[in-house]
Write a protein that holds these residues in place. Structure first.
Motif, PDB file in Angstrom:
ATOM      1  N   GLU A  63       0.827  -1.201   0.000  1.00  0.00           N
ATOM      2  CA  GLU A  63       0.000   0.000   0.000  1.00  0.00           C
ATOM      3  C   GLU A  63       0.867   1.258   0.000  1.00  0.00           C
ATOM      4  O   GLU A  63       1.921   1.310   0.645  1.00  0.00           O
ATOM      5  CB  GLU A  63      -0.931   0.007   1.226  1.00  0.00           C
ATOM      6  CG  GLU A  63      -1.921   1.156   1.255  1.00  0.00           C
ATOM      7  CD  GLU A  63      -2.891   1.124   0.081  1.00  0.00           C
ATOM      8  OE1 GLU A  63      -2.573   1.782  -0.945  1.00  0.00           O
ATOM      9  OE2 GLU A  63      -3.937   0.467   0.179  1.00  0.00           O
ATOM     10  N   TYR A  64       0.413   2.263  -0.714  1.00  0.00           N
ATOM     11  CA  TYR A  64       1.150   3.520  -0.880  1.00  0.00           C
ATOM     12  C   TYR A  64       0.823   4.472   0.262  1.00  0.00           C
ATOM     13  O   TYR A  64      -0.318   4.534   0.745  1.00  0.00           O
ATOM     14  CB  TYR A  64       0.776   4.150  -2.221  1.00  0.00           C
ATOM     15  CG  TYR A  64       1.489   5.423  -2.550  1.00  0.00           C
ATOM     16  CD1 TYR A  64       2.885   5.466  -2.597  1.00  0.00           C
ATOM     17  CD2 TYR A  64       0.788   6.586  -2.827  1.00  0.00           C
ATOM     18  CE1 TYR A  64       3.554   6.635  -2.916  1.00  0.00           C
ATOM     19  CE2 TYR A  64       1.449   7.765  -3.152  1.00  0.00           C
ATOM     20  CZ  TYR A  64       2.830   7.785  -3.189  1.00  0.00           C
ATOM     21  OH  TYR A  64       3.496   8.947  -3.505  1.00  0.00           O
ATOM     22  N   ALA A  65       1.818   5.240   0.708  1.00  0.00           N
ATOM     23  CA  ALA A  65       1.641   6.142   1.847  1.00  0.00           C
ATOM     24  C   ALA A  65       0.526   7.160   1.605  1.00  0.00           C
ATOM     25  O   ALA A  65      -0.201   7.527   2.535  1.00  0.00           O
ATOM     26  CB  ALA A  65       2.952   6.869   2.144  1.00  0.00           C
TER      27      ALA A  65
ATOM     28  N   VAL B  15     -11.677  -3.034   0.204  1.00  0.00           N
ATOM     29  CA  VAL B  15     -10.343  -3.597   0.005  1.00  0.00           C
ATOM     30  C   VAL B  15      -9.598  -2.641  -0.913  1.00  0.00           C
ATOM     31  O   VAL B  15     -10.011  -2.396  -2.048  1.00  0.00           O
ATOM     32  CB  VAL B  15     -10.397  -5.007  -0.610  1.00  0.00           C
ATOM     33  CG1 VAL B  15      -8.978  -5.543  -0.829  1.00  0.00           C
ATOM     34  CG2 VAL B  15     -11.188  -5.953   0.282  1.00  0.00           C
ATOM     35  N   SER B  16      -8.515  -2.066  -0.394  1.00  0.00           N
ATOM     36  CA  SER B  16      -7.708  -1.113  -1.157  1.00  0.00           C
ATOM     37  C   SER B  16      -6.556  -1.862  -1.809  1.00  0.00           C
ATOM     38  O   SER B  16      -5.757  -2.504  -1.126  1.00  0.00           O
ATOM     39  CB  SER B  16      -7.177  -0.012  -0.224  1.00  0.00           C
ATOM     40  OG  SER B  16      -6.311   0.865  -0.922  1.00  0.00           O
ATOM     41  N   VAL B  17      -6.475  -1.765  -3.130  1.00  0.00           N
ATOM     42  CA  VAL B  17      -5.486  -2.525  -3.904  1.00  0.00           C
ATOM     43  C   VAL B  17      -4.618  -1.578  -4.712  1.00  0.00           C
ATOM     44  O   VAL B  17      -5.133  -0.665  -5.373  1.00  0.00           O
ATOM     45  CB  VAL B  17      -6.175  -3.520  -4.859  1.00  0.00           C
ATOM     46  CG1 VAL B  17      -5.134  -4.377  -5.582  1.00  0.00           C
ATOM     47  CG2 VAL B  17      -7.176  -4.392  -4.123  1.00  0.00           C
ATOM     48  N   VAL B  18      -3.313  -1.788  -4.672  1.00  0.00           N
ATOM     49  CA  VAL B  18      -2.380  -1.064  -5.536  1.00  0.00           C
ATOM     50  C   VAL B  18      -2.025  -1.987  -6.697  1.00  0.00           C
ATOM     51  O   VAL B  18      -1.478  -3.066  -6.494  1.00  0.00           O
ATOM     52  CB  VAL B  18      -1.113  -0.649  -4.767  1.00  0.00           C
ATOM     53  CG1 VAL B  18      -0.118   0.015  -5.704  1.00  0.00           C
ATOM     54  CG2 VAL B  18      -1.474   0.283  -3.616  1.00  0.00           C
ATOM     55  N   HIS B  19      -2.369  -1.549  -7.907  1.00  0.00           N
ATOM     56  CA  HIS B  19      -2.151  -2.401  -9.083  1.00  0.00           C
ATOM     57  C   HIS B  19      -0.661  -2.675  -9.297  1.00  0.00           C
ATOM     58  O   HIS B  19      -0.243  -3.819  -9.490  1.00  0.00           O
ATOM     59  CB  HIS B  19      -2.747  -1.728 -10.317  1.00  0.00           C
ATOM     60  CG  HIS B  19      -3.048  -2.657 -11.427  1.00  0.00           C
ATOM     61  ND1 HIS B  19      -3.851  -2.323 -12.500  1.00  0.00           N
ATOM     62  CD2 HIS B  19      -2.672  -3.936 -11.674  1.00  0.00           C
ATOM     63  CE1 HIS B  19      -3.946  -3.349 -13.326  1.00  0.00           C
ATOM     64  NE2 HIS B  19      -3.229  -4.326 -12.849  1.00  0.00           N
TER      65      HIS B  19
END
Length: 404
Positions: free
Chosen positions: A121-123, A167-171
């Motif tokens: 996950e990105y800050a 649900v948070s997803v970083v591609h």
């Protein structure tokens, strides 16, 4: 230094390099490996932005925008084609962050609700997630990574329940080349009744991204990276499953209509997340960048970028003292590495002195993943399709000199 399975001819045949280089004069005299930061806009994008600014200076901003009303409206269809959704599901903003905030703030969260994130996950997403969870009494929980460095399927299945709302997803993470198996995550999340918010900031423009095929509910992205659009531009896709439950926190006279002394009506399409005031020149440039990508072909661009990155990784892997940090069976155009006895900033500066542009990814940007792997800083190189193999070989040679 070519990867064994990829021939020079096949790499050159994927993209019209004559056109790509002619439209990217900034790449002629330097090795530009920072498209994951902010790429070089092609000449048609530059001409569109500058041309509209000149028109505004000649006749006024409102009048210039009025002349381009049809083109601005057509932009929703362009991005619908780009992202695999409908025009009414598209909104434009001034950044990926603004897009992400607008959508996330509209997700209903109350005490006891759960939000799941991955270790990559990105800050810029994690901080607002933590702040809002703290404010409402929800929790943000981390799904452990599998060997590929993304969501573990077993761990995700075990953590999902009816209390998970998002649900948070970083591609594609900012600190490595792994590409998440987004559809697998979407299927699992939807089976539990959760929404999926996809950060496609590092994906759109280098990968063919189809929101429908991935079955994500919300997708956010930026113009300045792989899409090669202007800075200060972003886009948002809100599909039907999310639109039915999201509750926008704020709207102005563009996102809503004032219907009475104490009444208003929100728009029913994704433009409810837009604001009336925007940078028209940059938006036209963003639309031009999307058309440019569609004209080249998303699949051709993906194949080329993937091959460029593989070529670079192969060369770097042969240098004593250089360690690659990319994970995953499927890798993207981000190539991360470190050089023994040199800080990432030293490597960046040393390469810059030789006209090779890279960037540095710090632990604070992806705290969980970098901490898990014992990394503090890494060098990030991101070659787009306009970077030639000769230039990649120069970059490898310069890294080799720094590593001696």
């Amino acid at each position: 230094m070519f990867p064994a399975a990829v021939s020079v001819t096949s790499l050159d045949d994927m993209i019209d390099m004559t056109r790509a280089l002619a439209d990217t004069p900034g790449a002629a005299d330097r090795v530009f490996l920072n498209s994951a930061g902010s790429s070089l806009p092609p000449t048609p994008v530059l001409d569109e932005v500058v041309g509209h600014l000149r028109r505004e200076a000649a006749i006024g901003g409102y009048e210039a925008a009025g002349e381009r009303a049809d083109d601005l409206e057509a932009g929703y269809g362009v991005f619908a084609e780009l992202l695999g959704c409908r025009p009414d599901q598209i909104a434009f903003t001034d950044s990926a962050t603004r897009s992400w905030f607008a959508a996330f703030d509209a997700v209903p969260l109350t005490a006891g609700d759960r939000v799941l994130v991955g270790e990559v996950e990105y800050a810029g997403n994690a901080i607002p997630l933590l702040m809002r969870a703290e404010a409402v009494g929800a929790t943000v929980e981390v799904v452990p990574s599998d060997a590929d460095g993304t969501f573990s399927a077993d761990a995700l299945d075990a953590m999902l329940d009816e209390r998970v709302k998002l649900v948070s997803v970083v591609h594609v993470p900012t600190n490595g080349g792994v590409v998440a198996d987004v559809r697998r995550i979407s299927d699992a999340a939807h089976a539990a009744g959760a929404l999926v918010l996809l950060d496609a900031c590092q994906a759109v423009g280098q990968l063919a991204v189809d929101a429908g095929a991935l079955d994500v509910d919300i997708l956010t992205g930026t113009g300045r990276k792989w899409l090669r659009g202007p800075r200060g531009t972003g886009f948002l896709a809100v599909r039907d499953r999310a639109a039915a439950v999201l509750k926008p926190k704020a709207a102005d006279l563009h996102g809503a209509t004032w219907t009475g002394t104490e009444t208003y009506e929100l728009r029913t399409d994704a433009r409810v997340y837009e604001l009336w005031e925007c940078d028209i020149a940059s938006r036209l440039g963003l639309i031009t960048a999307a058309r440019y990508l569609l004209d080249l072909g998303q699949e051709a661009v993906e194949e080329t970028v993937t091959a460029r990155a593989a070529h670079l990784r192969a060369g770097l892997s042969e240098i004593p003292g250089v360690t690659l940090h990319d994970l995953g069976a499927r890798k993207s155009g981000l190539v991360t590495f470190s050089v023994a006895d040199r800080s990432a900033e030293e490597v960046k500066a040393g390469l810059a002195a030789q006209d090779v542009a890279v960037s540095v990814s710090a632990r604070s940007s992806t705290y969980l993943d970098m901490s898990r792997r014992g990394l503090t800083q890494i060098v990030r190189a991101s070659p787009h399709y306009f970077v030639t193999e000769k230039q990649l070989d120069k970059a490898v040679a310069e890294v080799a000199l720094l590593a001696r």
